[in-house]
Design a protein around this motif. Structure first.
Motif, PDB file in Angstrom:
ATOM      1  N   ARG A 372       0.834  -1.210   0.000  1.00  7.81           N
ATOM      2  CA  ARG A 372       0.000   0.000   0.000  1.00  7.81           C
ATOM      3  C   ARG A 372       0.868   1.260   0.000  1.00  7.81           C
ATOM      4  O   ARG A 372       0.527   2.254  -0.646  1.00  7.81           O
ATOM      5  CB  ARG A 372      -0.919  -0.002   1.224  1.00  7.81           C
ATOM      6  N   ILE A 373       1.968   1.237   0.735  1.00  8.37           N
ATOM      7  CA  ILE A 373       2.875   2.387   0.761  1.00  8.37           C
ATOM      8  C   ILE A 373       3.412   2.675  -0.639  1.00  8.37           C
ATOM      9  O   ILE A 373       3.472   3.823  -1.078  1.00  8.37           O
ATOM     10  CB  ILE A 373       4.031   2.149   1.759  1.00  8.37           C
ATOM     11  N   LYS A 374       3.759   1.618  -1.351  1.00 10.11           N
ATOM     12  CA  LYS A 374       4.261   1.784  -2.718  1.00 10.11           C
ATOM     13  C   LYS A 374       3.153   2.223  -3.662  1.00 10.11           C
ATOM     14  O   LYS A 374       3.329   3.151  -4.470  1.00 10.11           O
ATOM     15  CB  LYS A 374       4.876   0.464  -3.200  1.00 10.11           C
ATOM     16  N   SER A 375       1.992   1.598  -3.560  1.00  8.34           N
ATOM     17  CA  SER A 375       0.882   1.888  -4.463  1.00  8.34           C
ATOM     18  C   SER A 375       0.372   3.313  -4.316  1.00  8.34           C
ATOM     19  O   SER A 375       0.008   3.955  -5.302  1.00  8.34           O
ATOM     20  CB  SER A 375      -0.261   0.897  -4.224  1.00  8.34           C
ATOM     21  N   PHE A 376       0.342   3.815  -3.064  1.00 12.50           N
ATOM     22  CA  PHE A 376      -0.209   5.152  -2.807  1.00 12.50           C
ATOM     23  C   PHE A 376       0.876   6.204  -2.586  1.00 12.50           C
ATOM     24  O   PHE A 376       0.562   7.329  -2.202  1.00 12.50           O
ATOM     25  CB  PHE A 376      -1.160   5.104  -1.611  1.00 12.50           C
ATOM     26  N   ASN A 377       2.133   5.823  -2.830  1.00  8.16           N
ATOM     27  CA  ASN A 377       3.246   6.776  -2.773  1.00  8.16           C
ATOM     28  C   ASN A 377       3.294   7.504  -1.431  1.00  8.16           C
ATOM     29  O   ASN A 377       3.428   8.728  -1.371  1.00  8.16           O
ATOM     30  CB  ASN A 377       3.135   7.780  -3.928  1.00  8.16           C
ATOM     31  N   ILE A 378       3.172   6.737  -0.341  1.00 10.40           N
ATOM     32  CA  ILE A 378       3.202   7.301   1.011  1.00 10.40           C
ATOM     33  C   ILE A 378       4.661   7.438   1.443  1.00 10.40           C
ATOM     34  O   ILE A 378       5.432   6.476   1.367  1.00 10.40           O
ATOM     35  CB  ILE A 378       2.438   6.398   2.008  1.00 10.40           C
ATOM     36  N   ARG A 379       5.038   8.613   1.899  1.00 14.75           N
ATOM     37  CA  ARG A 379       6.406   8.837   2.363  1.00 14.75           C
ATOM     38  C   ARG A 379       6.507   8.411   3.822  1.00 14.75           C
ATOM     39  O   ARG A 379       6.362   9.203   4.741  1.00 14.75           O
ATOM     40  CB  ARG A 379       6.798  10.295   2.195  1.00 14.75           C
ATOM     41  N   GLY A 380       6.729   7.148   4.002  1.00 16.12           N
ATOM     42  CA  GLY A 380       6.819   6.566   5.330  1.00 16.12           C
ATOM     43  C   GLY A 380       7.174   5.099   5.196  1.00 16.12           C
ATOM     44  O   GLY A 380       7.210   4.549   4.085  1.00 16.12           O
ATOM     45  N   ALA A 381       7.431   4.445   6.328  1.00 14.36           N
ATOM     46  CA  ALA A 381       7.756   3.021   6.365  1.00 14.36           C
ATOM     47  C   ALA A 381       6.637   2.282   7.094  1.00 14.36           C
ATOM     48  O   ALA A 381       5.829   2.903   7.797  1.00 14.36           O
ATOM     49  CB  ALA A 381       9.096   2.817   7.072  1.00 14.36           C
ATOM     50  N   PRO A 382       6.567   0.953   6.949  1.00 16.23           N
ATOM     51  CA  PRO A 382       5.506   0.197   7.640  1.00 16.23           C
ATOM     52  C   PRO A 382       5.441   0.467   9.138  1.00 16.23           C
ATOM     53  O   PRO A 382       4.357   0.470   9.724  1.00 16.23           O
ATOM     54  CB  PRO A 382       5.880  -1.260   7.342  1.00 16.23           C
ATOM     55  N   HIS A 383       6.587   0.717   9.756  1.00 14.62           N
ATOM     56  CA  HIS A 383       6.605   0.930  11.209  1.00 14.62           C
ATOM     57  C   HIS A 383       6.349   2.391  11.606  1.00 14.62           C
ATOM     58  O   HIS A 383       6.289   2.719  12.798  1.00 14.62           O
ATOM     59  CB  HIS A 383       7.955   0.503  11.780  1.00 14.62           C
ATOM     60  N   THR A 384       6.180   3.291  10.640  1.00 16.94           N
ATOM     61  CA  THR A 384       6.029   4.714  10.942  1.00 16.94           C
ATOM     62  C   THR A 384       4.708   4.997  11.659  1.00 16.94           C
ATOM     63  O   THR A 384       3.640   4.620  11.170  1.00 16.94           O
ATOM     64  CB  THR A 384       6.063   5.542   9.642  1.00 16.94           C
ATOM     65  N   PRO A 385       4.726   5.672  12.814  1.00 15.41           N
ATOM     66  CA  PRO A 385       3.462   6.079  13.458  1.00 15.41           C
ATOM     67  C   PRO A 385       2.743   7.099  12.584  1.00 15.41           C
ATOM     68  O   PRO A 385       3.378   7.994  12.012  1.00 15.41           O
ATOM     69  CB  PRO A 385       3.921   6.712  14.781  1.00 15.41           C
ATOM     70  N   VAL A 386       1.425   6.994  12.475  1.00 17.70           N
ATOM     71  CA  VAL A 386       0.690   7.857  11.547  1.00 17.70           C
ATOM     72  C   VAL A 386       0.790   9.328  11.917  1.00 17.70           C
ATOM     73  O   VAL A 386       0.752  10.193  11.041  1.00 17.70           O
ATOM     74  CB  VAL A 386      -0.793   7.437  11.436  1.00 17.70           C
ATOM     75  N   GLU A 387       0.944   9.641  13.220  1.00 21.06           N
ATOM     76  CA  GLU A 387       0.981  11.050  13.613  1.00 21.06           C
ATOM     77  C   GLU A 387       2.271  11.741  13.164  1.00 21.06           C
ATOM     78  O   GLU A 387       2.338  12.972  13.129  1.00 21.06           O
ATOM     79  CB  GLU A 387       0.793  11.216  15.122  1.00 21.06           C
ATOM     80  N   SER A 388       3.293  10.961  12.796  1.00 23.13           N
ATOM     81  CA  SER A 388       4.549  11.565  12.348  1.00 23.13           C
ATOM     82  C   SER A 388       4.561  11.832  10.843  1.00 23.13           C
ATOM     83  O   SER A 388       5.499  12.444  10.331  1.00 23.13           O
ATOM     84  CB  SER A 388       5.730  10.656  12.711  1.00 23.13           C
ATOM     85  N   LEU A 389       3.515  11.391  10.130  1.00 29.03           N
ATOM     86  CA  LEU A 389       3.415  11.659   8.700  1.00 29.03           C
ATOM     87  C   LEU A 389       2.950  13.094   8.459  1.00 29.03           C
ATOM     88  O   LEU A 389       2.246  13.675   9.283  1.00 29.03           O
ATOM     89  CB  LEU A 389       2.400  10.703   8.048  1.00 29.03           C
ATOM     90  N   SER A 390       3.328  13.657   7.297  1.00 28.54           N
ATOM     91  CA  SER A 390       2.799  14.970   6.914  1.00 28.54           C
ATOM     92  C   SER A 390       1.314  14.837   6.605  1.00 28.54           C
ATOM     93  O   SER A 390       0.788  13.722   6.426  1.00 28.54           O
ATOM     94  CB  SER A 390       3.540  15.498   5.685  1.00 28.54           C
ATOM     95  N   GLY A 391       0.618  15.984   6.521  1.00 30.99           N
ATOM     96  CA  GLY A 391      -0.817  15.955   6.235  1.00 30.99           C
ATOM     97  C   GLY A 391      -1.145  15.229   4.941  1.00 30.99           C
ATOM     98  O   GLY A 391      -2.104  14.450   4.862  1.00 30.99           O
ATOM     99  N   GLY A 392      -0.330  15.472   3.903  1.00 33.58           N
ATOM    100  CA  GLY A 392      -0.580  14.818   2.620  1.00 33.58           C
ATOM    101  C   GLY A 392      -0.419  13.314   2.699  1.00 33.58           C
ATOM    102  O   GLY A 392      -1.200  12.558   2.110  1.00 33.58           O
ATOM    103  N   ASN A 393       0.572  12.873   3.456  1.00 38.44           N
ATOM    104  CA  ASN A 393       0.796  11.432   3.580  1.00 38.44           C
ATOM    105  C   ASN A 393      -0.235  10.776   4.492  1.00 38.44           C
ATOM    106  O   ASN A 393      -0.580   9.604   4.297  1.00 38.44           O
ATOM    107  CB  ASN A 393       2.221  11.176   4.063  1.00 38.44           C
ATOM    108  N   GLN A 394      -0.736  11.510   5.475  1.00 37.02           N
ATOM    109  CA  GLN A 394      -1.847  10.976   6.268  1.00 37.02           C
ATOM    110  C   GLN A 394      -3.075  10.767   5.384  1.00 37.02           C
ATOM    111  O   GLN A 394      -3.790   9.764   5.513  1.00 37.02           O
ATOM    112  CB  GLN A 394      -2.182  11.924   7.417  1.00 37.02           C
ATOM    113  N   GLN A 395      -3.319  11.732   4.472  1.00 31.59           N
ATOM    114  CA  GLN A 395      -4.471  11.601   3.584  1.00 31.59           C
ATOM    115  C   GLN A 395      -4.299  10.422   2.636  1.00 31.59           C
ATOM    116  O   GLN A 395      -5.236   9.668   2.377  1.00 31.59           O
ATOM    117  CB  GLN A 395      -4.669  12.891   2.790  1.00 31.59           C
ATOM    118  N   ARG A 396      -3.108  10.222   2.124  1.00 32.24           N
ATOM    119  CA  ARG A 396      -2.842   9.069   1.259  1.00 32.24           C
ATOM    120  C   ARG A 396      -3.030   7.764   2.031  1.00 32.24           C
ATOM    121  O   ARG A 396      -3.546   6.786   1.492  1.00 32.24           O
ATOM    122  CB  ARG A 396      -1.427   9.164   0.694  1.00 32.24           C
ATOM    123  N   ALA A 397      -2.615   7.775   3.304  1.00 35.27           N
ATOM    124  CA  ALA A 397      -2.791   6.577   4.133  1.00 35.27           C
ATOM    125  C   ALA A 397      -4.270   6.277   4.333  1.00 35.27           C
ATOM    126  O   ALA A 397      -4.690   5.111   4.278  1.00 35.27           O
ATOM    127  CB  ALA A 397      -2.098   6.764   5.486  1.00 35.27           C
TER     128      ALA A 397
END
Length: 496
Positions: A372-397
């Motif tokens: 899913r990270i690859k498919s939706f181009n999320i700038r994060g890793a599987p272990h990344t807590p969602v609150e540490s993602l940028s707003g755009g990457n939270q929306q992609r998640a």
């Protein structure tokens, strides 16, 4: 106050969020900080305002003197205050109690004197704020106004605003811009962080552009929009042509539906949404569109009428029944309602899937997260807590959590706070679902977004709902007039 940042670096693990940034901001100016989501804008401002600390080796210089800032309290002590994208207030408390936060002077402040200061500052900037009102009754714009006068009262001479025009009305934005220009005219330093080109071009005396953690350029008026876009993304970005729906069978039908909450009523609304169609909901905040979309998700029960989903009467059914019937709802409040702070991306993808047995298979969850990270181009890793993602990457998640297939996707402000590249990317993913016969209903305060991506538009005003408008034949000006309560007589019959 003159502000100078020298050689600012910041690492979060392996992520280099700020890379040797040098920036000078003169007193009495409005400095724009522009960049795509995840460019390092908020990180840099959080360093300046004491919420996080830079890596060793950098300097913050105020009026020629180096300062050390370890906390927001340190920052306000030296005259720096920050207004965050999501106001850091306490909604269950009164405005005056929030105004008092951070004040030194003992446990028992003179509330009458503080209330006089509150009213004086509010009057100075033409803010209609009541010190006795509860914060949870205020709009986002009013909460921003409350935070501005609080920071000024605490002695801020540098005011940082992070994405301040996100989620506020056009009239509130105009008032905000007047206030910021007035403050700059009084000698204050204003730092305006945004990804919205039109806001920065209209307001700022100078713009610094960040990309991937680096300061890639600066500009002064007159601005060239295409040049700023190219600096932000390293390439030219265009929205592309509208993609109208072909239209299929009816997915959702609202028949004579009436809704109520403590503030407003919607009476006798009718709507038929077809497979692959996109319906935009426009209106001032609190005009009824939130109530309407939650009724379509099963979160609000109608007081009259029927809700039909794929030919099945869902009136009065629960949110879970709607979800099992192929409806997914993504709320605007990502970390309050859409995601779970403290959990990783892997945790979220596991929870979003139908359980297979009694035990969780972490290896499968890890693989799913990587896909899913690859498919939706999320700038994060599987272990990344969602609150540490940028707003755009939270929306992609959040989008990556949507089930497949779906009959109906309901979205509140799906691109709020996102840069233009992220907007195009997210709508590309949503339009893919439309081509698979999924219908979409979404709320947005961005009228251009509504007209660009909708097939039809419903306008809400004080509980009234317009007849569906053809988005391809409607202008931003027409939509703005209706949102402000004008020209409804020319609309013919409306639902109220």
């Amino acid at each position: 106050m003159n502000v100078e940042l020298k050689n600012i670096h910041k690492h979060f693990g392996n992520v280099h969020a700020n890379k040797g940034i040098n920036l000078s901001i003169p007193s009495g100016s409005i400095q724009g900080i522009l960049g795509e989501n995840g460019a390092g804008k908020s990180t840099l401002m959080k360093i300046l305002s004491g919420f996080i600390q830079a890596d060793p080796g950098g300097e913050i210089i105020l009026d020629g003197k180096p300062v050390v800032i370890h906390s927001p309290a340190d920052a306000i002590h030296v005259g720096i205050g920050m207004l965050h994208q999501d106001p850091l207030d306490f909604p269950p408390m009164r405005a005056l109690d929030n105004f008092l936060l951070g004040q030194s002077g003992g446990l028992f402040p003179n509330r009458n004197a503080v209330a006089r200061d509150f009213r004086r500052l509010a009057e100075q900037f033409d803010f209609s704020l009541d010190p006795d009102s509860y914060v949870d009754s205020l709009t986002v714009g009013e909460r921003q106004q409350l935070e501005i006068i609080r920071l000024l009262w605490l002695g801020a001479r540098v005011l940082i605003l992070d994405e301040p025009t996100t989620g506020i009305s056009a009239s509130q934005k105009s008032k905000l811009f007047v206030t910021l220009k007035k403050l700059a005219g009084q000698g204050m330093t204003v730092i305006f962080v945004s990804h919205k080109l039109e806001d920065v071009e209209h307001l700022c005396d100078k713009v610094a552009v960040l990309r991937a953690g680096e300061l890639v350029g600066e500009a002064k008026p007159p601005y060239t929009t295409s040049k700023l876009v190219e600096m932000m993304f390293g390439k030219v970005i265009t929205l592309g042509a509208r993609q109208p729906a072909q239209g299929g069978n009816a997915v959702l039908s609202l028949e004579n539906v009436s809704l109520e909450d403590v503030r407003l009523k919607i009476r006798n609304a009718d709507l038929e949404v077809r497979a692959g169609e996109v319906i935009g909901l426009a209106g001032m905040e609190g005009s009824g569109q939130g109530l309407f979309i939650r009724a379509c998700a099963g979160l609000v029960r109608p007081v009259g009428g029927r809700i039909i989903l794929n030919g099945r009467d869902m009136t009065g059914k629960s949110y879970h029944a709607f979800k099992r019937a192929g409806v997914n709802f993504l709320p605007a409040a990502r970390l309050e309602e859409g995601l779970i702070p403290g959990l990783s991306l892997t945790d979220h993808f596991i929870l979003a899937e139908e359980p297979d047995g009694l035990f969780i298979d972490r290896a499968i969850g890890q693989r799913l997260a990587e896909e899913r990270i690859k498919s939706f181009n999320i700038r994060g890793a599987p272990h990344t807590p969602v609150e540490s993602l940028s707003g755009g990457n939270q929306q992609r998640a959040e989008l990556a959590l949507l089930q497949d297939p779906l009959s109906l996707v309901l979205l509140e402000h799906p691109t709020r706070g996102l840069d233009i590249e992220s907007v195009i990317y997210i709508w590309g993913k949503l339009k893919e679902r439309c081509r698979s016969s999924t219908a979409i209903i979404f709320i947005s305060s961005d009228l251009e977004e509504i007209l660009q991506y909708s097939d039809r538009v419903l306008v809400f005003f004080s509980g009234k709902v317009s007849r569906p408008l053809d988005a391809g034949k409607t202008s931003v000006d027409q939509l703005g007039q209706l949102i402000g309560g004008k020209n409804w007589a020319d609309m013919g019959e409306a639902y109220d």
